[in-house]
Design a protein around this motif. Sequence first.
Motif, PDB file in Angstrom:
ATOM      1  N   ASP A   7      -3.293 -94.449  43.035  1.00 39.57           N
ATOM      2  CA  ASP A   7      -4.609 -94.697  43.624  1.00 39.57           C
ATOM      3  C   ASP A   7      -4.546 -94.249  45.075  1.00 39.57           C
ATOM      4  O   ASP A   7      -3.833 -94.833  45.885  1.00 39.57           O
ATOM      5  CB  ASP A   7      -4.978 -96.179  43.539  1.00 39.57           C
ATOM      6  CG  ASP A   7      -6.402 -96.408  44.003  1.00 39.57           C
ATOM      7  OD1 ASP A   7      -7.333 -95.966  43.307  1.00 39.57           O
ATOM      8  OD2 ASP A   7      -6.578 -97.007  45.080  1.00 39.57           O
ATOM      9  N   GLU A  62      -7.101 -90.002  40.678  1.00 39.23           N
ATOM     10  CA  GLU A  62      -8.548 -89.809  40.621  1.00 39.23           C
ATOM     11  C   GLU A  62      -9.027 -88.532  41.315  1.00 39.23           C
ATOM     12  O   GLU A  62     -10.184 -88.463  41.720  1.00 39.23           O
ATOM     13  CB  GLU A  62      -9.265 -91.013  41.231  1.00 39.23           C
ATOM     14  CG  GLU A  62      -9.104 -92.272  40.407  1.00 39.23           C
ATOM     15  CD  GLU A  62      -9.742 -93.476  41.069  1.00 39.23           C
ATOM     16  OE1 GLU A  62     -10.596 -94.093  40.421  1.00 39.23           O
ATOM     17  OE2 GLU A  62      -9.395 -93.779  42.217  1.00 39.23           O
ATOM     18  N   PRO A  84     -13.169 -91.144  38.484  1.00 39.33           N
ATOM     19  CA  PRO A  84     -13.270 -92.505  39.034  1.00 39.33           C
ATOM     20  C   PRO A  84     -14.187 -93.426  38.226  1.00 39.33           C
ATOM     21  O   PRO A  84     -13.950 -94.633  38.171  1.00 39.33           O
ATOM     22  CB  PRO A  84     -13.812 -92.275  40.447  1.00 39.33           C
ATOM     23  CG  PRO A  84     -13.375 -90.894  40.796  1.00 39.33           C
ATOM     24  CD  PRO A  84     -13.419 -90.124  39.502  1.00 39.33           C
ATOM     25  N   VAL A  87     -12.161 -95.008  35.520  1.00 41.20           N
ATOM     26  CA  VAL A  87     -11.335 -96.096  36.046  1.00 41.20           C
ATOM     27  C   VAL A  87     -12.195 -97.342  36.255  1.00 41.20           C
ATOM     28  O   VAL A  87     -11.785 -98.454  35.902  1.00 41.20           O
ATOM     29  CB  VAL A  87     -10.628 -95.680  37.356  1.00 41.20           C
ATOM     30  CG1 VAL A  87      -9.801 -96.826  37.914  1.00 41.20           C
ATOM     31  CG2 VAL A  87      -9.750 -94.453  37.120  1.00 41.20           C
ATOM     32  N   ALA A  88     -13.397 -97.167  36.768  1.00 38.37           N
ATOM     33  CA  ALA A  88     -14.301 -98.306  36.980  1.00 38.37           C
ATOM     34  C   ALA A  88     -14.633 -98.983  35.646  1.00 38.37           C
ATOM     35  O   ALA A  88     -14.647-100.220  35.561  1.00 38.37           O
ATOM     36  CB  ALA A  88     -15.568 -97.850  37.686  1.00 38.37           C
ATOM     37  N   ARG A  91     -11.622-100.844  34.477  1.00 42.09           N
ATOM     38  CA  ARG A  91     -11.487-102.052  35.299  1.00 42.09           C
ATOM     39  C   ARG A  91     -12.399-103.152  34.760  1.00 42.09           C
ATOM     40  O   ARG A  91     -11.992-104.309  34.658  1.00 42.09           O
ATOM     41  CB  ARG A  91     -11.838-101.733  36.759  1.00 42.09           C
ATOM     42  CG  ARG A  91     -11.593-102.874  37.710  1.00 42.09           C
ATOM     43  CD  ARG A  91     -12.029-102.584  39.149  1.00 42.09           C
ATOM     44  NE  ARG A  91     -11.674-101.282  39.639  1.00 42.09           N
ATOM     45  CZ  ARG A  91     -12.557-100.317  39.964  1.00 42.09           C
ATOM     46  NH1 ARG A  91     -13.864-100.532  39.856  1.00 42.09           N
ATOM     47  NH2 ARG A  91     -12.142 -99.154  40.413  1.00 42.09           N
ATOM     48  N   LYS A 100     -12.348-104.528  42.772  1.00 44.58           N
ATOM     49  CA  LYS A 100     -11.494-103.379  43.009  1.00 44.58           C
ATOM     50  C   LYS A 100     -10.400-103.719  44.005  1.00 44.58           C
ATOM     51  O   LYS A 100     -10.636-104.372  45.001  1.00 44.58           O
ATOM     52  CB  LYS A 100     -12.301-102.205  43.551  1.00 44.58           C
ATOM     53  CG  LYS A 100     -11.399-101.025  43.883  1.00 44.58           C
ATOM     54  CD  LYS A 100     -12.147 -99.804  44.225  1.00 44.58           C
ATOM     55  CE  LYS A 100     -11.283 -98.613  44.585  1.00 44.58           C
ATOM     56  NZ  LYS A 100      -9.856 -98.672  44.412  1.00 44.58           N
ATOM     57  N   ASP A 102      -6.687-101.490  45.432  1.00 46.73           N
ATOM     58  CA  ASP A 102      -5.911-100.263  45.277  1.00 46.73           C
ATOM     59  C   ASP A 102      -4.718-100.466  44.350  1.00 46.73           C
ATOM     60  O   ASP A 102      -4.438 -99.632  43.491  1.00 46.73           O
ATOM     61  CB  ASP A 102      -5.447 -99.749  46.639  1.00 46.73           C
ATOM     62  CG  ASP A 102      -6.605 -99.303  47.526  1.00 46.73           C
ATOM     63  OD1 ASP A 102      -7.707 -99.061  46.998  1.00 46.73           O
ATOM     64  OD2 ASP A 102      -6.410 -99.202  48.747  1.00 46.73           O
ATOM     65  N   ASP A 105      -5.905-100.701  40.795  1.00 46.69           N
ATOM     66  CA  ASP A 105      -6.314 -99.403  40.273  1.00 46.69           C
ATOM     67  C   ASP A 105      -5.114 -98.511  39.969  1.00 46.69           C
ATOM     68  O   ASP A 105      -5.136 -97.733  39.009  1.00 46.69           O
ATOM     69  CB  ASP A 105      -7.283 -98.701  41.229  1.00 46.69           C
ATOM     70  CG  ASP A 105      -8.709 -99.212  41.058  1.00 46.69           C
ATOM     71  OD1 ASP A 105      -8.931-100.124  40.234  1.00 46.69           O
ATOM     72  OD2 ASP A 105      -9.607 -98.694  41.739  1.00 46.69           O
ATOM     73  N   LEU A 108      -4.153 -99.627  36.605  1.00 47.66           N
ATOM     74  CA  LEU A 108      -5.077 -99.118  35.591  1.00 47.66           C
ATOM     75  C   LEU A 108      -4.845 -97.639  35.311  1.00 47.66           C
ATOM     76  O   LEU A 108      -4.874 -97.210  34.152  1.00 47.66           O
ATOM     77  CB  LEU A 108      -6.525 -99.337  36.037  1.00 47.66           C
ATOM     78  CG  LEU A 108      -7.002-100.778  36.084  1.00 47.66           C
ATOM     79  CD1 LEU A 108      -8.418-100.854  36.631  1.00 47.66           C
ATOM     80  CD2 LEU A 108      -6.912-101.435  34.717  1.00 47.66           C
TER      81      LEU A 108
END
Length: 127
Positions: A7, A62, A84, A87-88, A91, A100, A102, A105, A108
């Motif tokens: 991340d 990302e 991204p 990833v969201a 999440r 969120k 870092d 992420d 993830l």
Amino acid sequence: MLFVGDDWAEAHHDIEIENEEGRVLARRRLPEGLAGITMLHELIAEHLDPTAEPDQVQLGIETERGPWVQALLAAGYVVYAINPLQVARYRQRHSPSGAKSDAADAHLLAEIVRLDRAHSSPDRRGQ
């Protein structure tokens, strides 16, 4: 094989390295630039079987551009540029609050590459 989540932010990268079973081997915040990429290579070398080829490192990040990504590709790692938004969404599936961080992420991204890489195309510019 190692799975790495990266991340990135302007000044640093949060890194998580997992093995094939999903066990976390390392978590670090690394600085941007040559010092940081050098630390990443050293960290990967600590956990990668010495007989393994560089393509045994599967890394999710990302972005698909920039000197950091070029250094990853030049090292022979398999790099997956993960949108991204993916990833969201991931999440949201794994955290009720969707908050969120870092480090989270990085986790993830490592998990996406470990579990879902068959649904993504790696960046092949360096090969």
